[in-house]
Design an enzyme around this catalytic site. Structure first.
Site, PDB file in Angstrom:
ATOM      1  N   HIS A 193       0.845  -1.195   0.000  1.00 19.49           N
ATOM      2  CA  HIS A 193       0.000   0.000   0.000  1.00 19.49           C
ATOM      3  C   HIS A 193       0.885   1.252   0.000  1.00 19.49           C
ATOM      4  CE1 HIS A 193      -4.174  -1.613   1.387  1.00 19.49           C
ATOM      5  NE2 HIS A 193      -3.586  -2.407   0.513  1.00 19.49           N
TER       6      HIS A 193
ATOM      7  N   PRO B 274      -3.880   0.459  18.843  1.00 18.30           N
ATOM      8  CA  PRO B 274      -3.614  -0.022  17.481  1.00 18.30           C
ATOM      9  C   PRO B 274      -3.755   1.020  16.363  1.00 18.30           C
ATOM     10  CG  PRO B 274      -5.693  -0.906  18.302  1.00 18.30           C
ATOM     11  CD  PRO B 274      -5.069  -0.178  19.434  1.00 18.30           C
TER      12      PRO B 274
ATOM     13  N   TYR C  38       3.922   6.857  10.180  1.00 24.18           N
ATOM     14  CA  TYR C  38       3.145   5.666   9.830  1.00 24.18           C
ATOM     15  C   TYR C  38       4.016   4.595   9.172  1.00 24.18           C
ATOM     16  CZ  TYR C  38      -0.983   2.971   8.517  1.00 24.18           C
ATOM     17  OH  TYR C  38      -1.924   1.978   8.402  1.00 24.18           O
TER      18      TYR C  38
HETATM   19  P1  RFL Z   1       1.753 -11.762  21.600  1.00 30.86           P
HETATM   20  O1  RFL Z   1       1.295 -11.815  20.207  1.00 30.86           O
HETATM   21  O2  RFL Z   1       0.761 -11.374  22.656  1.00 30.86           O
HETATM   22  O3  RFL Z   1       2.404 -13.159  21.957  1.00 30.86           O
HETATM   23  C1  RFL Z   1       2.779 -13.494  23.273  1.00 30.86           C
HETATM   24  C2  RFL Z   1       2.707 -15.003  23.418  1.00 30.86           C
HETATM   25  O4  RFL Z   1       3.110 -15.369  24.733  1.00 30.86           O
HETATM   26  C3  RFL Z   1       2.221 -16.372  25.228  1.00 30.86           C
HETATM   27  N1  RFL Z   1       2.243 -16.357  26.699  1.00 30.86           N
HETATM   28  C4  RFL Z   1       2.907 -17.257  27.438  1.00 30.86           C
HETATM   29  N2  RFL Z   1       3.667 -18.303  27.090  1.00 30.86           N
HETATM   30  C5  RFL Z   1       4.215 -19.026  28.093  1.00 30.86           C
HETATM   31  N3  RFL Z   1       4.004 -18.752  29.424  1.00 30.86           N
HETATM   32  C6  RFL Z   1       3.242 -17.714  29.797  1.00 30.86           C
HETATM   33  N4  RFL Z   1       3.050 -17.455  31.106  1.00 30.86           N
HETATM   34  C7  RFL Z   1       2.663 -16.902  28.794  1.00 30.86           C
HETATM   35  N5  RFL Z   1       1.877 -15.812  28.808  1.00 30.86           N
HETATM   36  C8  RFL Z   1       1.633 -15.492  27.537  1.00 30.86           C
HETATM   37  C9  RFL Z   1       0.888 -15.978  24.633  1.00 30.86           C
HETATM   38  O5  RFL Z   1      -0.026 -17.075  24.597  1.00 30.86           O
HETATM   39  C10 RFL Z   1       1.294 -15.518  23.237  1.00 30.86           C
HETATM   40  O6  RFL Z   1       1.280 -16.573  22.296  1.00 30.86           O
HETATM   41  O7  RFL Z   1       2.962 -10.736  21.766  1.00 30.86           O
HETATM   42  P2  RFL Z   1       4.183 -10.401  20.765  1.00 30.86           P
HETATM   43  O8  RFL Z   1       4.779 -11.646  20.194  1.00 30.86           O
HETATM   44  O9  RFL Z   1       5.006  -9.422  21.489  1.00 30.86           O
HETATM   45  O10 RFL Z   1       3.468  -9.662  19.514  1.00 30.86           O
HETATM   46  C11 RFL Z   1       2.865  -8.398  19.656  1.00 30.86           C
HETATM   47  C12 RFL Z   1       1.697  -8.258  18.701  1.00 30.86           C
HETATM   48  O11 RFL Z   1       0.853  -9.381  18.849  1.00 30.86           O
HETATM   49  C13 RFL Z   1       0.896  -6.973  18.947  1.00 30.86           C
HETATM   50  O12 RFL Z   1       1.756  -5.894  19.245  1.00 30.86           O
HETATM   51  C14 RFL Z   1       0.052  -6.566  17.725  1.00 30.86           C
HETATM   52  O13 RFL Z   1      -0.944  -7.525  17.469  1.00 30.86           O
HETATM   53  C15 RFL Z   1      -0.597  -5.201  17.939  1.00 30.86           C
HETATM   54  N6  RFL Z   1      -1.496  -4.823  16.828  1.00 30.86           N
HETATM   55  C16 RFL Z   1      -0.989  -4.288  15.653  1.00 30.86           C
HETATM   56  N7  RFL Z   1       0.346  -4.158  15.472  1.00 30.86           N
HETATM   57  C17 RFL Z   1       0.853  -3.716  14.277  1.00 30.86           C
HETATM   58  O14 RFL Z   1       2.080  -3.585  14.150  1.00 30.86           O
HETATM   59  N8  RFL Z   1       0.032  -3.383  13.211  1.00 30.86           N
HETATM   60  C18 RFL Z   1      -1.313  -3.489  13.307  1.00 30.86           C
HETATM   61  O15 RFL Z   1      -2.009  -3.251  12.329  1.00 30.86           O
HETATM   62  C19 RFL Z   1      -1.882  -3.920  14.578  1.00 30.86           C
HETATM   63  N9  RFL Z   1      -3.213  -4.066  14.732  1.00 30.86           N
HETATM   64  C20 RFL Z   1      -2.873  -4.976  16.980  1.00 30.86           C
HETATM   65  C21 RFL Z   1      -3.715  -4.583  15.899  1.00 30.86           C
HETATM   66  C22 RFL Z   1      -3.438  -5.500  18.150  1.00 30.86           C
HETATM   67  C23 RFL Z   1      -4.802  -5.639  18.259  1.00 30.86           C
HETATM   68  N10 RFL Z   1      -5.308  -6.198  19.464  1.00 30.86           N
HETATM   69  C24 RFL Z   1      -6.232  -7.243  19.485  1.00 30.86           C
HETATM   70  C25 RFL Z   1      -4.673  -5.864  20.720  1.00 30.86           C
HETATM   71  C26 RFL Z   1      -5.081  -4.695  16.013  1.00 30.86           C
HETATM   72  C27 RFL Z   1      -5.631  -5.196  17.196  1.00 30.86           C
HETATM   73  C28 RFL Z   1      -7.136  -5.257  17.278  1.00 30.86           C
HETATM   74  C1  PHB Z   2      -5.767  -4.363  10.890  1.00 32.77           C
HETATM   75  O1  PHB Z   2      -6.048  -5.205  11.757  1.00 32.77           O
HETATM   76  O2  PHB Z   2      -5.910  -4.594   9.688  1.00 32.77           O
HETATM   77  C2  PHB Z   2      -5.279  -3.030  11.326  1.00 32.77           C
HETATM   78  C3  PHB Z   2      -5.303  -2.695  12.661  1.00 32.77           C
HETATM   79  C4  PHB Z   2      -4.849  -1.429  13.053  1.00 32.77           C
HETATM   80  C5  PHB Z   2      -4.405  -0.529  12.095  1.00 32.77           C
HETATM   81  C6  PHB Z   2      -4.382  -0.874  10.764  1.00 32.77           C
HETATM   82  C7  PHB Z   2      -4.821  -2.132  10.371  1.00 32.77           C
HETATM   83  O3  PHB Z   2      -4.002   0.718  12.464  1.00 32.77           O
END
Ligand code: RFL
Ligand code: PHB
Length: 404
Positions: free
Chosen positions: A79, A300, A395
């Site tokens: 994009h 996010p 961004y």
């Molecule tokens: P994770 O993905 O939470 O993984 C951590 C893992 O550790 C496990 N765990 C354990 N394992 C062993 N013993 C324990 N006691 C444990 N406790 C936990 C968990 O089960 C899990 O598997 O963290 P990690 O690897 O640091 O990754 C981070 C990302 O997941 C997170 O920052 C992103 O998803 C945030 N996020 C976004 N980030 C972006 O860069 N671009 C995006 O577009 C974006 N959109 C989002 C998002 C997060 C969202 N939510 C749901 C918070 C959109 C949403 C809606």
């Molecule tokens: C996505 O889940 O596609 C997503 C989430 C947060 C953003 C952009 C995309 O800011």
């Protein structure tokens, strides 16, 4: 009483098989460093979490470096910009033009995780899923250990270092004595209700919407799969939002062109995520290192969480590689400077995410003047070259090394 299995030994014990833990495992494997990953959930559960969708170029480069970028290049969508909708009008942020040629890649976190899991499995590297009672010990000395229970037995792993990649609710950060940690936190007074559907996206680029009814985001995973979000009160429950109610509310937050282009369908997944800004300082405690969501959370809106996790892991893998492979005074430099290098980048992304979130959402205590001021700020940003550039360069993300 559990029997104790004989202790395993590895160089780096990684807690958590999310994107941070898996990417670290892969980068270390490429460098010939041994690691074991211990994960609380099952592999299917980890793959079932629908989260991030936007990768910065720096993250894409790291996935290439880890040898797992092939499918991302085939299926990911490059994009060159995104749209902002407010006051009933759309404005385009031309990322490519404003940043001298940088883009982002739309490729779901689920797919990144799947690619990393498959590479790990193909290389025969050890991952323990469904580990219970994971605990970290003695990381302030020279012989850290990790223990967990599985199959009715207690297992121990002796290691040189522990990488806490266990997310915000993990065990690593909470194992550090409170006096050794400073935590900075802001919880926002709303959440994001997300819906995933097998419908073509409403637009070829993402649309970030600031409407009088609250924020909305139109995102996507492919030409046939869409991801939409709505700002909702923190008290809302998913059960209050049948699919039709979601689509009706999204229509109300879109413009006429969006309403007529929107294709709706049954939700494949629907969930509410709270929004939080959080930083833990420092990120290293002796031989325990925090990376990714274990050490920091961003709301996010700026799409920064996964990208920050990836860059933490780049610095951490480099620190371990230097430790094992270099000689002389530089050997421990990466380890000594890990926390400070990460935190500088993290605070910049925290600032952008907080600012963009504040600007795009309606807060319960926003009065009429605050709404007018936000409208004026958006109007200014979208009509000023430097305003647009500020949005665009944040961004697409900072380079890995952005100077002293
Ligand atoms: P994770 O993905 O939470 O993984 C951590 C893992 O550790 C496990 N765990 C354990 N394992 C062993 N013993 C324990 N006691 C444990 N406790 C936990 C968990 O089960 C899990 O598997 O963290 P990690 O690897 O640091 O990754 C981070 C990302 O997941 C997170 O920052 C992103 O998803 C945030 N996020 C976004 N980030 C972006 O860069 N671009 C995006 O577009 C974006 N959109 C989002 C998002 C997060 C969202 N939510 C749901 C918070 C959109 C949403 C809606
Ligand atoms: C996505 O889940 O596609 C997503 C989430 C947060 C953003 C952009 C995309 O800011």
């Amino acid at each position: 009483m559990n029997a104790t299995a004989s202790p395993h030994r590895t160089q780096v014990a990684i807690v958590g098989a999310g994107p941070a833990g898996l990417l670290l495992g892969q980068l270390l494997h490429k460098a010939g460093i041994d690691a074991i990953i211990v994960e609380r959930q099952s592999a299917d559960y980890v793959l079932g979490r629908i989260r991030a969708g936007v990768l910065e170029q720096v993250t894409a480069d790291l996935l290439d470096e880890a040898g797992v970028g092939a499918r991302m290049h085939q299926e990911g969508l490059v994009h060159q910009g995104f749209e902002m909708l407010f006051g009933g009008l759309r404005h385009r942020v031309n990322l490519n033009q404003l940043t001298g040629g940088k883009n982002v890649i739309v490729y779901g976190q689920t797919e990144v995780t799947r690619d990393l899991m498959e590479a790990r499995q193909a290389a025969g590297l050890p991952t323990v899923y469904e580990a219970q009672n994971v605990a970290v010990h003695d990381f302030d000395g020279t012989k850290p250990r990790l223990t967990y229970t599985a199959g009715g037995r207690t297992h121990a792993i002796a290691c040189d270092f522990i990488a806490g990649c266990d997310g915000f609710h993990g065990v690593c950060r909470t194992s550090v004595p409170r006096r050794a940690i400073t935590e900075y936190e802001k919880v926002y007074p709303f959440g994001w209700l997300g819906l995933l559907s097998d419908t073509p996206p409403v637009n070829h680029e993402l649309i970030y919407v600031n409407s009088p009814r609250g924020f909305a985001l139109c995102s996507q995973r492919s030409a046939t799969r869409s991801r939409y979000y709505l700002q909702v009160p923190l008290t809302d429950k998913v059960e209050q939002w049948p699919d039709e109610a979601f689509w009706d509310e999204l229509r109300l937050r879109l413009d006429e062109a969006g309403r007529s282009a929107l294709v709706t369908g049954p939700a494949l997944e629907k969930s509410i995520a709270p929004l939080r800004s959080f930083v833990c300082e420092p990120l290293r405690f002796g031989r325990l290192f925090l990376a990714g969501d274990a050490g920091h959370i961003v709301p996010p809106t700026g799409a920064k969480g996964l990208n920050l996790a990836a860059t933490d892991v780049k610095y951490l893998s480099q620190a371990f590689i230097d430790h094992y492979q270099r000689h002389g005074s530089d050997r421990e430099r990466g380890i000594a400077t890990y926390s400070q290098r990460c935190l500088r980048r993290i605070w910049r992304a925290e600032r952008f995410s907080w600012w963009f979130t504040s600007l795009m959402h309606r807060f319960p205590d926003d009065d009429a003047i605050v709404s007018k001021l936000k409208d004026a700020e958006l109007d200014y940003l979208m009509h000023s070259e430097s305003g647009l550039r500020t949005v665009a360069e944040n961004y697409v993300g900072l380079p890995l090394d952005f100077g002293e």
